[in-house]
Scaffold this motif. Structure first.
Motif, short mmCIF file in Angstrom:
data_model
loop_
_atom_site.label_atom_id
_atom_site.label_comp_id
_atom_site.label_asym_id
_atom_site.label_seq_id
_atom_site.Cartn_x
_atom_site.Cartn_y
_atom_site.Cartn_z
N ASN A 105 0.96 -1.26 -0.09
CA ASN A 105 -0.26 -0.01 -0.17
C ASN A 105 0.87 1.27 -0.14
O ASN A 105 0.60 2.10 -0.75
N PHE A 106 1.89 1.36 0.76
CA PHE A 106 2.81 2.51 1.02
C PHE A 106 3.72 2.59 -0.14
O PHE A 106 3.68 3.58 -0.83
N SER A 107 4.23 1.49 -0.84
CA SER A 107 4.93 1.54 -1.85
C SER A 107 4.15 2.20 -3.26
O SER A 107 4.79 2.83 -4.16
N THR A 108 2.74 1.46 -3.33
CA THR A 108 1.96 2.16 -4.35
C THR A 108 1.77 3.56 -4.18
O THR A 108 1.62 4.48 -5.03
N ALA A 109 1.64 4.20 -2.96
CA ALA A 109 1.56 5.74 -2.73
C ALA A 109 2.62 6.42 -3.13
O ALA A 109 2.63 7.49 -3.83
N ILE A 110 3.85 5.90 -2.75
CA ILE A 110 5.13 6.43 -2.95
C ILE A 110 5.26 6.59 -4.74
O ILE A 110 5.63 7.58 -5.35
N LEU A 111 4.84 5.44 -5.27
CA LEU A 111 5.01 5.37 -6.97
C LEU A 111 4.27 6.59 -7.40
O LEU A 111 4.63 7.14 -8.25
N PHE A 112 2.83 6.66 -6.85
CA PHE A 112 2.18 7.65 -7.50
C PHE A 112 2.56 9.05 -7.27
O PHE A 112 2.35 9.88 -8.49
N PHE A 148 -1.53 10.28 -1.03
CA PHE A 148 -0.21 10.05 -0.73
C PHE A 148 0.22 10.21 0.85
O PHE A 148 0.72 9.54 1.59
N ILE A 149 -0.54 11.37 1.30
CA ILE A 149 -0.53 11.76 2.83
C ILE A 149 -1.77 10.99 3.72
O ILE A 149 -1.25 10.79 4.79
N LEU A 150 -2.81 10.92 3.09
CA LEU A 150 -4.00 10.19 4.17
C LEU A 150 -4.10 8.62 3.83
O LEU A 150 -4.46 7.79 4.91
N PHE A 151 -4.12 8.32 2.68
CA PHE A 151 -4.45 6.80 2.60
C PHE A 151 -3.59 5.86 3.27
O PHE A 151 -4.08 4.85 4.08
N PRO A 152 -2.04 5.85 3.23
CA PRO A 152 -1.21 4.87 3.94
C PRO A 152 -1.71 4.96 5.71
O PRO A 152 -1.91 3.96 5.94
N PRO A 153 -1.38 6.00 6.16
CA PRO A 153 -1.81 6.14 7.54
C PRO A 153 -3.19 6.00 7.90
O PRO A 153 -3.43 5.48 9.15
N LEU A 154 -4.04 6.10 6.95
CA LEU A 154 -5.50 5.55 7.15
C LEU A 154 -5.66 4.09 7.26
O LEU A 154 -6.38 3.58 8.05
N VAL A 155 -5.02 3.34 6.13
CA VAL A 155 -5.38 2.03 6.23
C VAL A 155 -4.31 1.18 6.93
O VAL A 155 -4.95 0.15 7.51
N HIS A 156 -3.14 1.57 7.33
CA HIS A 156 -2.30 0.62 8.27
C HIS A 156 -2.91 0.57 9.47
O HIS A 156 -3.08 -0.77 9.77
N PRO A 157 -3.48 1.26 10.37
CA PRO A 157 -4.12 0.70 11.49
C PRO A 157 -5.17 -0.26 11.23
O PRO A 157 -5.72 -1.18 12.03
N ILE A 158 -6.20 0.08 10.20
CA ILE A 158 -7.15 -0.67 9.88
C ILE A 158 -6.74 -2.23 9.61
O ILE A 158 -7.36 -3.25 9.98
N ILE A 159 -5.74 -2.01 8.78
CA ILE A 159 -5.42 -3.41 8.42
C ILE A 159 -4.93 -4.35 9.44
O ILE A 159 -5.27 -5.58 9.75
N TYR A 160 -3.90 -3.64 10.25
CA TYR A 160 -3.56 -4.63 11.59
C TYR A 160 -4.72 -4.62 12.60
O TYR A 160 -4.61 -5.84 13.17
N GLY A 161 -5.43 -3.90 12.45
CA GLY A 161 -6.99 -4.10 13.36
C GLY A 161 -7.62 -5.35 12.93
O GLY A 161 -8.07 -5.93 13.75
N ILE A 162 -7.84 -5.47 11.83
CA ILE A 162 -8.54 -6.52 11.33
C ILE A 162 -7.67 -7.97 11.12
O ILE A 162 -8.20 -8.80 11.30
#
Length: 339
Positions: free
Chosen positions: A246-253, A275-289
């Protein structure tokens, strides 16, 4: 006086005048910003409050959440302010600070993900030596390096950029990045370009390669173990792997966006926000699920600290009935047992 103000101010040209589209973008950005802040702080609190989560993997995850907050707070408030105001500007010093903190967010995230990959590699490939390798002192050292190396290298990069003479004051983006600020200069700086390449190679490319190598070794080990062990290893690595992709995709874009800045306002908003919001938004959700321990701890905290009594819902429970205890001759002997 006006001349001094002009030369110390940078104007953003990607926003356009205030209107329905800007207000819609403001609402979306604010909503994502709020959810991102809430989810990362919640994850940090869960890890902090639960002592059995004080393990290397979760300590690194805690710092990934801290890093996500740095990224959000460095850029999003100014984006939201510019979306609704007539004048879209920032001071030159403020622009350099924005470059510094957004760059710290991007590079530290990659370094943290590389350290987390190393932790997973030791856990799966050297399980018997894990506690002797990932000692508390080593974990503290790794956390210190995660911040010290990027901050030191980026501080010097910002120093080089700040020394360049400024001839232009317009940036066709929603926020400042180092390449855009360098392009405001009147001259080409070979030192700035060369050092920028060194920063990317050290803090982005190298961590990326280390993560890939770690997963190659993990995969080779998993092919030799039992199906049950393989499943357990994949379950352990899946959240980190999804986060890394997820983060690598954001960096690429973001890199593509930086190299092709002549895009529409809508694309500007989308790329900046993702770039700024999606990675830190998705990371805790991924680990929480995906992480059972975190799910269990969240449930425990909700039940014991937030709603200690209300989750029992006593008003919904059916009234207990008493079944009389019968003697051998068929007569009732007292009130009986509750059922």
């Amino acid at each position: 006086m006006n001349q001094t103000v002009l030369h110390s101010t940078v104007f953003f040209t990607a926003y356009g005048p205030p209107g329905p589209l800007n207000y819609a973008a403001f609402f979306l950005t604010f909503l994502l910003f709020f959810i991102t802040i809430f989810s990362n702080i919640s994850l940090m609190l869960v890890i902090y409050l639960e002592s059995h989560l004080h393990k290397p993997m979760y300590i690194f995850l805690f710092n990934l959440a801290v890093n996500g907050l740095i990224g959000c707070l460095s850029v999003c408030p100014k984006i939201m302010d510019n979306l609704v105001n007539d004048i879209k500007d920032i001071s030159h010093k403020g622009c350099l600070l924005q470059v510094f903190f957004s760059s710290v967010y991007a590079t530290c995230a990659y370094v943290i993900l590389a350290v987390m990959a190393y932790d997973r590699y030791v856990s799966i490939c050297k399980p018997l030596q894990y506690h002797s390798i990932m000692t508390p002192s080593k974990v503290k050292m790794l956390v210190a390096l995660v911040y010290f190396i990027p901050i030191t290298m980026l501080a010097f990069q910002i120093f080089i950029t700040s020394r360049l003479p400024v001839c232009s004051h317009n940036i066709n983006k929603l926020f400042c990045d180092n390449l855009a600020v360098v392009k405001l200069s009147c001259v080409e700086s070979a030192l700035s370009n060369l050092y920028g390449i060194c920063v990317i190679a050290s803090l982005v490319v190298l961590p990326f390669v280390l993560v890939v190598l770690s997963y190659i070794k993990i995969l080779l080990v998993c092919l030799k173990v039992s199906k049950e062990s393989r499943t357990k290893a994949f379950n352990t690595c899946t959240p980190h792997l999804i986060t890394f992709i997820n983060f690598s995709t954001a960096i690429l874009f973001s890199v593509i966006y930086n190299r092709h800045s002549t895009v529409s306002k809508e694309v500007n908003v989308l790329i900046s926000v993702q770039f700024i919001l999606f990675p830190p938004l998705v990371h805790p959700i991924i680990y929480g699920i995906r992480t059972k321990e975190i799910r269990t701890c969240i449930t425990k905290i909700i039940r014991t600290k937030i709603f200690p009594n209300s989750l029992d819902f006593p008003h919904l429970k059916s009234e207990r009935k008493l079944v009389p205890i019968m003697t051998l001759d068929g007569t009732a002997a007292g009130q009986g047992l509750p059922v």
